[in-house]
Design a protein around this motif. Sequence first.
Motif, PDB file in Angstrom:
ATOM      1  N   UNK A   1       0.844  -1.229  -0.205  1.00 25.09           N
ATOM      2  CA  UNK A   1      -0.063  -0.131  -0.245  1.00 25.09           C
ATOM      3  C   UNK A   1       0.695   1.267   0.180  1.00 25.09           C
ATOM      4  N   UNK A   2       0.353   2.538  -0.678  1.00 20.92           N
ATOM      5  CA  UNK A   2       1.408   3.612  -0.587  1.00 20.92           C
ATOM      6  C   UNK A   2       0.489   4.816  -0.595  1.00 20.92           C
TER       7      UNK A   2
ATOM      8  N   UNK B   1       4.078  10.750   3.026  1.00 16.64           N
ATOM      9  CA  UNK B   1       4.230   9.546   2.363  1.00 16.64           C
ATOM     10  C   UNK B   1       4.324   8.330   3.161  1.00 16.64           C
TER      11      UNK B   1
ATOM     12  N   UNK C   1       4.893   4.027   2.726  1.00 18.62           N
ATOM     13  CA  UNK C   1       4.452   2.751   2.307  1.00 18.62           C
ATOM     14  C   UNK C   1       4.253   1.792   3.213  1.00 18.62           C
TER      15      UNK C   1
ATOM     16  N   UNK D   1       7.181   3.568  -7.832  1.00 16.97           N
ATOM     17  CA  UNK D   1       6.783   4.590  -6.761  1.00 16.97           C
ATOM     18  C   UNK D   1       6.652   6.119  -7.472  1.00 16.97           C
ATOM     19  N   UNK D   2       7.410   5.945  -8.735  1.00 22.98           N
ATOM     20  CA  UNK D   2       7.268   7.214  -9.614  1.00 22.98           C
ATOM     21  C   UNK D   2       5.818   7.455 -10.218  1.00 22.98           C
TER      22      UNK D   2
ATOM     23  N   UNK E   1       6.559  -4.870  -1.823  1.00 27.42           N
ATOM     24  CA  UNK E   1       7.400  -3.897  -2.149  1.00 27.42           C
ATOM     25  C   UNK E   1       6.918  -3.117  -3.345  1.00 27.42           C
ATOM     26  N   UNK E   2       7.513  -2.209  -3.811  1.00 25.87           N
ATOM     27  CA  UNK E   2       7.261  -1.431  -5.009  1.00 25.87           C
ATOM     28  C   UNK E   2       8.492  -1.306  -5.936  1.00 25.87           C
ATOM     29  N   UNK E   3       8.440  -1.450  -7.022  1.00 25.73           N
ATOM     30  CA  UNK E   3       9.769  -1.130  -7.959  1.00 25.73           C
ATOM     31  C   UNK E   3       9.946   0.254  -8.132  1.00 25.73           C
ATOM     32  N   UNK E   4      10.981   0.699  -8.545  1.00 23.75           N
ATOM     33  CA  UNK E   4      11.375   2.139  -8.662  1.00 23.75           C
ATOM     34  C   UNK E   4      10.133   2.789  -9.478  1.00 23.75           C
TER      35      UNK E   4
ATOM     36  N   UNK F   1       3.717   8.499  -7.481  1.00 23.31           N
ATOM     37  CA  UNK F   1       3.529  10.043  -7.133  1.00 23.31           C
ATOM     38  C   UNK F   1       2.736  10.586  -8.095  1.00 23.31           C
TER      39      UNK F   1
ATOM     40  N   UNK G   1       0.387   8.816  -0.601  1.00 22.49           N
ATOM     41  CA  UNK G   1       0.984  10.198  -0.714  1.00 22.49           C
ATOM     42  C   UNK G   1       0.008  11.331  -0.504  1.00 22.49           C
TER      43      UNK G   1
END
Lengths: 277, 241
Positions: free
Chosen positions: A222-223, A236, A238, A249-250, A243-246, A253, A225
């Motif tokens: 879960x994330x 923010x 997580x 994450x982008x 996990x989240x990949x890079x 946002x 922002x």
Amino acid sequence: MSAVKKSIVVEQLRKTQMIELLSKEKRLDNRGLMDFRPITIETGIIEKANGSARVQVGNTQVIAGVKIELGEPFPDTPDKGLLVVNTEVLPLASAYAEPGPPDEDAIELARVVDRGVRESYMIDLSKLVLIPGRKVCVVFIDVNVLNIDGNLFDASSYATIASIITSKMPKFYVDENGQIRQSEEITPLPINGIPISITMARIGETLIVDPTSEEEAVMDARVTFVVDEDGNLCAGQKGQPGTLSFDQVKLATEIARTKAKEIREIIKKEVMKNAKG
Amino acid sequence: MKELINEKGLRIDGRKVDELRPLRIEVGVLKNADGSSYIEMGKNKIVVAVYGPKEVHPKHQALPDRSILRCRYHMAPFSVDVRKPPQPSRREIEISKVIREALEPALILEEYPRTAIDVYLEVLQADGGSRCAGITASAVALADAGISMRDMVAACAAGKVSGQVVLDLNDVEDKEGEADMPLAIMPNLNQVTLLQLDGKLTSEEFERAFEMAVKACRVIYEAQRKALIDKYFGKAEVGEE
């Protein structure tokens, strides 16, 4: 651990089914991946509170109340009022919620909601000082969760901001003898802007907004922002042991910034609707 | 506000904006624990012990298909400027939760059904970024305990101080600065396992901070590797210290 019952076999089956559905960009309740459930807000529902709001996001229902009292500032911030956010997941909110002091989930929830309000400088705490270092206003915000159907982070955050926007307090002043007095005049809280929390769930390789309890039960991560009026990220978090990949994450946002604009308008409209009648 | 970055671009502790604090990791510092480590990251001093896989108490917490991971991040009362009461604060409870969620993706918990793995982090001195240092040390202690892992977990914060994006904030920078963003990654799998943000960043600043923190995590990962190699392959002939 609380609030949602988990069964390993059912969870796995559901997850497989859910991932299949999401790969066709469909959700169980026919929403699009980037669609919120309907948001309704009623404000001023508790006369004895300085501000209050009941927020429904789909079947998730929370109520927030603001109480403003006088207190002492922290020694390291003598020139700022205090903000205290607490959340309670009440036992009536779900068959799996239990009474007792807030568990780690409720504490995380309160702290993420708090961070969004605090770091966006939504309330101008420097205007809540009566005697620097001695007497300041303390804004207590208590969020009670009444019904759980996922996305408590956003629902609690919206209830918090709606109750802050509509808060009214007596004007305090210091008289010639250094005593704190309360005038007849009623003022709103000093507000700078509206931060909006957007929570996403990753299920498989797909990000969705506003997850329901069913979606949360199978989500990997879960994330959240929180985005201010200028499009800055101001908080923010997580969550969940995934996990989240890079790139994710982008993407998260970007989604948060786009959705925040839309949700801010909805919340403004809902709060205005109440103000009119 | 205090001047946190001087005209030469140096920070209050003399570092450049993208410079880590001195890092020291030791493995196997506690005899009773199944795995342990000690980390110093600047003035942060943290000792971590891992117990497990072991029987679960209370029993109802046990899972039939995997081990459960439990983490306790705790600050010693003398670890900060103003004495911290020893009972767990709300902050410590939240940090314990995010640390657990940051480590769990790296562990192959399915190999140890019906057991528990306990990670105890004791912060002896905190100076900003203690959760990141704690995660870095915990991953090393878990490896020292011989728990099956998919990857290491390395953590480092980036943030914003005096209008500039900086790496690895110390206590003063964390408190007086504009933003702090702790990040933990699995450096080989390139996955984010912890991400928090406390303070305002524009989207460009967020990306810069994120990149800076990822790069630092890779440096920290090398230090983790070196600490483990030193213990298991390096100083073997000397025996136990």
